[in-house]
Design a protein around this motif. Structure first.
Motif, mmCIF file in Angstrom:
data_model
loop_
_atom_site.group_PDB
_atom_site.id
_atom_site.type_symbol
_atom_site.label_atom_id
_atom_site.label_comp_id
_atom_site.label_asym_id
_atom_site.label_seq_id
_atom_site.Cartn_x
_atom_site.Cartn_y
_atom_site.Cartn_z
ATOM 1 N N GLU A 237 -8.024 -8.021 -2.232
ATOM 2 C CA GLU A 237 -7.797 -7.235 -3.451
ATOM 3 C C GLU A 237 -7.646 -5.741 -3.189
ATOM 4 O OE1 GLU A 237 -9.809 -8.838 -7.347
ATOM 5 O OE2 GLU A 237 -11.246 -9.031 -5.694
ATOM 6 N N LYS A 238 -8.401 -5.221 -2.232
ATOM 7 C CA LYS A 238 -8.397 -3.775 -2.007
ATOM 8 C C LYS A 238 -7.329 -3.307 -1.021
ATOM 9 C CE LYS A 238 -13.279 -3.118 -3.189
ATOM 10 N NZ LYS A 238 -14.600 -2.603 -2.729
ATOM 11 N N ALA A 239 -6.540 -4.244 -0.503
ATOM 12 C CA ALA A 239 -5.544 -3.883 0.517
ATOM 13 C C ALA A 239 -4.228 -3.437 -0.124
ATOM 14 C CB ALA A 239 -5.312 -5.059 1.459
ATOM 15 N N THR A 240 -4.319 -2.508 -1.064
ATOM 16 C CA THR A 240 -3.136 -2.122 -1.836
ATOM 17 C C THR A 240 -2.077 -1.427 -0.978
ATOM 18 O OG1 THR A 240 -4.310 -0.121 -2.507
ATOM 19 C CG2 THR A 240 -4.373 -1.982 -4.023
ATOM 20 N N LYS A 241 -2.500 -0.552 -0.068
ATOM 21 C CA LYS A 241 -1.527 0.165 0.770
ATOM 22 C C LYS A 241 -0.798 -0.796 1.703
ATOM 23 C CE LYS A 241 -3.887 4.651 0.763
ATOM 24 N NZ LYS A 241 -4.548 5.686 1.610
ATOM 25 N N LEU A 242 -1.546 -1.723 2.282
ATOM 26 C CA LEU A 242 -0.935 -2.679 3.201
ATOM 27 C C LEU A 242 0.030 -3.594 2.459
ATOM 28 C CD1 LEU A 242 -0.826 -3.760 6.097
ATOM 29 C CD2 LEU A 242 -2.762 -5.258 5.527
ATOM 30 N N GLU A 243 -0.361 -4.043 1.275
ATOM 31 C CA GLU A 243 0.513 -4.918 0.486
ATOM 32 C C GLU A 243 1.826 -4.215 0.153
ATOM 33 O OE1 GLU A 243 2.780 -5.966 -2.622
ATOM 34 O OE2 GLU A 243 1.151 -4.648 -3.287
ATOM 35 N N LYS A 244 1.731 -2.985 -0.302
ATOM 36 C CA LYS A 244 2.941 -2.243 -0.672
ATOM 37 C C LYS A 244 3.841 -2.025 0.539
ATOM 38 C CE LYS A 244 0.928 0.226 -4.633
ATOM 39 N NZ LYS A 244 1.709 -0.529 -5.615
#
Length: 300
Positions: A237-244
């Protein structure tokens, strides 16, 4: 597919505790992986989507991630588990990501993040050579096979007068299909395509189903699993930078032809794998994507 198995996520993937690689750039470190410069990936053996050879993940999903990771300066570290462990490893953030045809769902996105779809999985059927089936109505009264726990079990059970044959693995489906005990097998398309090449004695073909209409799905909700589904790489859930960052690489691969090349490499049809159905956008808009989100696609 394992990606859509109805199995609770109970197992976990352990951290390997590797030291971070030397000379990690600030941009790569800012992606926020567990170990800077390393992307820890939970996979299960599921060729030709994912398999581990030495310290590399190969297969369609493995090749897509390897391309993105190289662009981002990340070293790929696989951790082999089962499907439940793949999901649990992400949800507990013991790994950075899991790949392997994981189907996007509203429930799963509540406990993690999905990238943009690296491809769309079309409804494929393994059939005996010389036979043709196109629609759900063509399946009435037939002997239909799939693997225990796959969502196609529910779909098959909803087909009038059809008989379900559920097997521990895909080999059972193929064996009975070749022997004539099953008319149609529901498995992931690249699995069927690979079996055609590796076991010509089976005399089977790959056919793509015309998806059921909205009215048919409304009348029989289990038919939704006869529709194409969107896959995604799944992150904590907190891996927003990696996902983007990975989503941006996936989108670029639609544009530069890399995904078409990889889908063809594993025997898939880019027209089937890389063009979204109409419900892909509506499923995610306002859920885990903006209201104006457009799913990636090769040129129409």
């Amino acid at each position: 597919m394992s990606a859509i198995l109805l199995i609770p996520a109970v197992a976990g993937c352990g951290s390997d505790g590797d030291d971070e690689p030397k000379n990690v750039s600030a941009k790569t470190a800012a992606l926020g992986t567990i170990t800077p410069g390393v992307i820890k990936v939970a996979v299960q053996p599921y060729a030709p989507y994912t398999s581990v050879q030495g310290d590399r993940i190969v297969g369609l999903d493995g090749d897509i991630l390897a391309y993105a990771a190289k662009k981002l300066g990340l070293e790929v570290k696989p951790q082999v588990t089962d499907f439940a462990g793949m999901l649990a490893g992400v949800q507990s953030r013991r790994v950075d990501i899991t790949i392997g045809g994981v189907a996007w769902s509203a429930d799963r996105q509540k406990q993690g993040l999905f990238t943009d779809p690296p491809y769309y999985s079309p409804p494929a059927m393994a059939v005996r050579s010389g036979k043709t089936y196109k629609t759900v109505d063509d399946l009435k009264g037939l002997q239909l096979g799939t693997v225990e726990g796959y969502v196609w079990v529910k779909s098959i059970q909803a087909v009038p007068d059809a008989k379900l044959h559920a097997y521990p693995d895909a080999n059972g489906v193929f064996d009975d299909l070749g022997a004539g005990r099953v008319d149609v097998g529901f498995l992931d398309p690249l699995i069927i395509i690979a079996a055609q090449k590796e076991r010509p004695d089976l005399k089977i073909d790959t056919q793509y189903m015309t998806p059921p209409t909205a009215a048919q799905v409304k009348a029989k909700p289990a038919y939704e699993y006869f529709q194409p589904y969107q896959t995604g790489f799944y992150l904590p859930e907190k891996a927003t930078k990696l996902e983007k960052a990975i989503s941006a690489q996936i989108d670029a691969m639609y544009e530069n032809g890399e995904l078409e090349k990889l889908v063809k490499k594993y025997g898939g049809d880019p027209e089937q794998f890389l063009k979204p159905s109409a419900d892909v956008a509506t499923a995610r808009r306002g859920v885990d994507r903006p209201q104006d989100w457009t799913p990636p696609s090769i040129a129409q």
